[in-house]
Design an enzyme around this catalytic site. Structure first.
Site, PDB file in Angstrom:
ATOM      1  N   VAL A 114       4.507  -3.569  -0.182  1.00 55.06           N
ATOM      2  CA  VAL A 114       4.777  -5.010  -0.124  1.00 55.06           C
ATOM      3  C   VAL A 114       3.653  -5.790  -0.801  1.00 55.06           C
ATOM      4  O   VAL A 114       3.899  -6.719  -1.584  1.00 55.06           O
ATOM      5  CB  VAL A 114       4.971  -5.471   1.337  1.00 55.06           C
ATOM      6  N   CYS A 115       2.414  -5.400  -0.517  1.00 56.85           N
ATOM      7  CA  CYS A 115       1.278  -6.103  -1.109  1.00 56.85           C
ATOM      8  C   CYS A 115       1.239  -5.955  -2.627  1.00 56.85           C
ATOM      9  O   CYS A 115       0.807  -6.868  -3.339  1.00 56.85           O
ATOM     10  CB  CYS A 115      -0.024  -5.599  -0.488  1.00 56.85           C
ATOM     11  N   THR A 116       1.690  -4.822  -3.137  1.00 61.92           N
ATOM     12  CA  THR A 116       1.758  -4.631  -4.588  1.00 61.92           C
ATOM     13  C   THR A 116       2.656  -5.688  -5.224  1.00 61.92           C
ATOM     14  O   THR A 116       2.302  -6.281  -6.247  1.00 61.92           O
ATOM     15  CB  THR A 116       2.273  -3.217  -4.910  1.00 61.92           C
ATOM     16  N   LEU A 128       0.776  -9.262  -4.957  1.00 66.17           N
ATOM     17  CA  LEU A 128      -0.306  -9.464  -5.919  1.00 66.17           C
ATOM     18  C   LEU A 128       0.242  -9.651  -7.326  1.00 66.17           C
ATOM     19  O   LEU A 128      -0.267 -10.467  -8.098  1.00 66.17           O
ATOM     20  CB  LEU A 128      -1.272  -8.285  -5.869  1.00 66.17           C
TER      21      LEU A 128
END
Length: 219
Positions: free
Chosen positions: A44-46, A49
Site C-alpha cells: 500500500v505504501c508503495t 509514495l
C-alpha cells in the site's frame, strides 16, 4: 507526549535521502506535509509514495513541501525508490527520513516513547501505527493529522483539498463547508460580526440561519 491541532510541531534532526535536515529550518516559510510509513517495500505504501511523487508539483504550487518517513534506513529508502518508480511510474524526489532508531516516530506519538529497540527485526505489523499524515503550517504548528490503517491507501487528493481550505481560511475570514472544493461557496467565520461582514463582503450573503452566512469564495 500526545499531539493536538495547533501544537508546535516537534523539531528534530534526521538523515534523509537528500542528506541531513533540521526539520523546522527545512520547512522555512513553507507548508509541510509529513507522511509516515511502517516499513519499506510494503504494497500500500508503495502506491502512496508513487502517487505523491506524481502530484508533488501540485503541492509545490501551493508552497508546500513533501517529506516521507519510514522505519528503515536511508539506503533501503533508495532501493525502495527504484521499485516505486518501476511499479508506479514516478520516483520520489522529495526527501524520505530514515528513522532507524524510531526517534521521530516516538516524537510524533506514532510509537510509545518507551518502545525499545531499533528498526532491526521490526515488521510492518509492529509499526502499524506509523501511518499518519501531518500538515504543518509556516508557523511550525500542526494544522491537520490523519491516521490510516495499513490496508487502506490514503487519499492524498483530500490532503490537497484540505490544504487549499486552510490556506484560504488563513487569508480570509471564512470557513469551508462539508465537501467544499476550490471555487465553491464558503461560510463567513462565526467570529465576524454582521457589521464587519458588510465591510468585508459588500455584495452581501445568503443566510438561511443567522449563524450560517454563505458567500462566494474570495479570490
Amino acid at each position: 507526549m500526545s499531539l493536538r491541532i495547533n501544537d508546535l510541531a516537534p523539531d528534530f534532526k534526521a538523515q534523509t535521502t537528500q542528506g541531513p535536515i533540521d526539520f523546522h529550518q527545512w520547512i522555512g516559510d513553507s507548508w509541510a506535509i509529513l507522511f509516515s510509513h511502517p516499513k519499506d517495500f510494503t504494497p500500500v505504501c508503495t502506491t502512496e509514495l508513487g502517487y505523491m511523487a506524481g502530484i508533488e508539483p501540485e503541492f509545490t504550487r501551493r508552497n508546500a513541501k513533501l517529506i516521507g518517513l519510514s522505519i528503515d534506513s536511508v539506503d533501503q529508502h533508495a532501493r525502495w525508490s527504484d521499485d516505486i518508480e518501476q511499479t508506479q511510474g514516478h520516483r520520489p524526489r522529495y526527501p524520505m527520513i530514515g528513522d532507524t532508531d524510531l526517534a521521530v516516530a516516538k516524537l510524533y506519538n506514532m510509537l510509545p516513547a518507551d518502545e525499545p529497540g531499533s528498526s532491526e527485526g521490526r515488521t510492518a505489523a509492529t509499526n502499524a501505527t506509523v501511518r499518519t499524515v501531518f500538515v504543518i503550517g509556516p508557523d511550525k504548528r500542526i494544522k491537520l493529522m490523519l491516521s490510516y490503517p495499513m490496508t487502506t491507501g490514503r487519499n492524498f487528493d483530500e490532503v490537497l483539498r484540505v490544504l487549499d481550505s486552510m490556506q484560504l481560511t488563513a487569508k480570509h475570514k471564512v470557513a469551508t463547508p462539508a465537501n467544499w472544493k476550490p471555487g465553491d461557496d464558503v461560510i463567513i467565520a462565526g467570529s465576524v460580526s454582521d457589521d464587519d461582514a458588510k465591510k468585508l463582503f459588500p455584495d452581501g450573503w445568503q443566510a438561511p440561519r443567522p449563524y450560517l452566512r454563505i458567500v462566494r469564495q474570495p479570490r
